[in-house]
Design an enzyme around this catalytic site. Structure first.
Site, PDB file in Angstrom:
ATOM      1  CE1 TYR A  48      -3.602  -2.461   0.299  1.00  0.00           C
ATOM      2  CE2 TYR A  48      -4.058  -1.621   2.496  1.00  0.00           C
ATOM      3  CZ  TYR A  48      -4.397  -2.436   1.437  1.00  0.00           C
ATOM      4  OH  TYR A  48      -5.523  -3.214   1.518  1.00  0.00           O
ATOM      5  CB  CYS A  79      -2.278  -1.138   7.529  1.00  0.00           C
ATOM      6  SG  CYS A  79      -1.432  -0.403   6.135  1.00  0.00           S
ATOM      7  CB  CYS A 189       5.659   0.078   8.327  1.00  0.00           C
ATOM      8  SG  CYS A 189       5.159  -1.277   7.240  1.00  0.00           S
TER       9      CYS A 189
HETATM   10  N1  DGL Z   1       1.891  -2.815   7.078  1.00  0.00           N
HETATM   11  C1  DGL Z   1       1.673  -1.569   6.486  1.00  0.00           C
HETATM   12  C2  DGL Z   1       1.898  -0.379   7.356  1.00  0.00           C
HETATM   13  O1  DGL Z   1       1.780  -0.507   8.551  1.00  0.00           O
HETATM   14  C3  DGL Z   1       1.618  -1.413   5.017  1.00  0.00           C
HETATM   15  C4  DGL Z   1       2.842  -1.664   4.274  1.00  0.00           C
HETATM   16  C5  DGL Z   1       2.637  -1.547   2.795  1.00  0.00           C
HETATM   17  O2  DGL Z   1       1.778  -2.228   2.251  1.00  0.00           O
HETATM   18  O3  DGL Z   1       3.347  -0.751   2.168  1.00  0.00           O
HETATM   19  O4  DGL Z   1       2.165   0.686   6.894  1.00  0.00           O
END
Ligand code: DGL
Length: 268
Positions: A48, A79, A189
């Site tokens: 994402y 996320c 993240c």
């Molecule tokens: N696990 C995600 C976050 O906490 C998203 C990472 C990604 O899909 O770039 O930002």
């Protein structure tokens, strides 16, 4: 059963672009052993953090609709990228408790001695208004140095959780923060939680590493309790793991990060 006990027996939905949110799901499982959990890894659409606002919001809505079709009583956006991009819009669309996760700037500000905090996060998170607002709230007392980490999520999704190339990438992201005087590093993240041991080794023993997974689990417990939605059964909760990506890959990921014989399904 009255309406409230029917509602409280429904599962908690948790999602991320992939396996990062499993770190949050693990803390929720520890704190709330009786809750049923439906976890969605939107791996077909990961990362994402390298997508646009509208793409991320579109995915958040699609996953939330999927979870609601599975009758969840609350949604945990496990996320940082999705939370900082569009959690308010998501909350405006769906009238159930929606709990998110943001980089732990506040605990980092309390922990730093040098007054300099490094934040590792996806490029998208660091560009959001919501992250800027969060950082500005603490800007009077501490200096915040940001470090976007492209490619790291893809390595974690591929279960490259140690090994020379991952260490090289981490050095590339962490050393500039240390050179700027950071003594505290925020893992902004949820994927990076799976590398926290390695990040700590690369950064050195004098550097504090801040994660928010346990705090998010406590917030989930608090919200469920305040809405009278905590499960009242006294048997261990079930887990179902869904992915929009490859089921074969997901089996390996879940086996390594959660445990054998977990129920994994492909979401078409
Ligand atoms: N696990 C995600 C976050 O906490 C998203 C990472 C990604 O899909 O770039 O930002």
């Amino acid at each position: 059963m009255d309406d409230k006990s029917i509602a409280s027996s429904r599962p908690v939905g948790i999602f991320d672009s992939g396996i990062g949110g499993l770190s949050v799901a693990q803390k929720i499982r520890e704190l709330l052993p009786n809750e049923d959990i439906v976890y969605v890894a939107d791996s077909l659409h990961a990362p994402y953090g390298e997508k646009s606002d509208s793409y991320i919001f579109h995915r958040m809505s699609a996953v939330t609709e999927f979870l609601l079709a599975h009758n969840v009583k609350a949604v945990v956006v496990a996320c940082n990228t999705a939370t900082t991009t569009a959690i308010s819009r998501l909350r405006a669309c769906y009238p159930i408790p929606i709990i998110g996760v943001e980089p732990g700037i506040k605990p980092a500000a309390l922990s730093t001695h040098t007054g300099i905090i490094g934040v590792l996060a996806t490029p998208r998170t660091l560009q959001t208004h919501s992250f800027t607002a969060l950082a500005q709230r603490f800007a009077k007392n501490v200096r915040i140095e940001i470090q976007p980490c492209p490619d790291l999520v893809t390595r974690i999704e591929a279960l490259n959780l140690n090994g020379e190339q991952t260490v090289t990438l981490l050095r590339q992201y962490i050393f500039p923060l240390l050179d700027k005087g950071a003594d505290t590093i925020v893992l902004g993240c949820t994927h990076y939680n799976h590398l926290s041991g390695l990040i700590s080794q690369v950064a050195g023993e004098n550097i504090s590493i801040i994660k928010t997974d346990a705090a998010v689990a406590r917030e989930v417990a608090r919200r469920l309790s305040s809405e009278a939605l905590l499960a009242t059964n006294n048997h261990a909760g079930n887990e179902e793991f869904w992915t929009s990506g490859s089921l074969a890959v997901y089996h390996q990921q879940i086996e390594q990060l959660w445990g054998k014989n977990s129920k994994c399904y492909h979401w078409l």
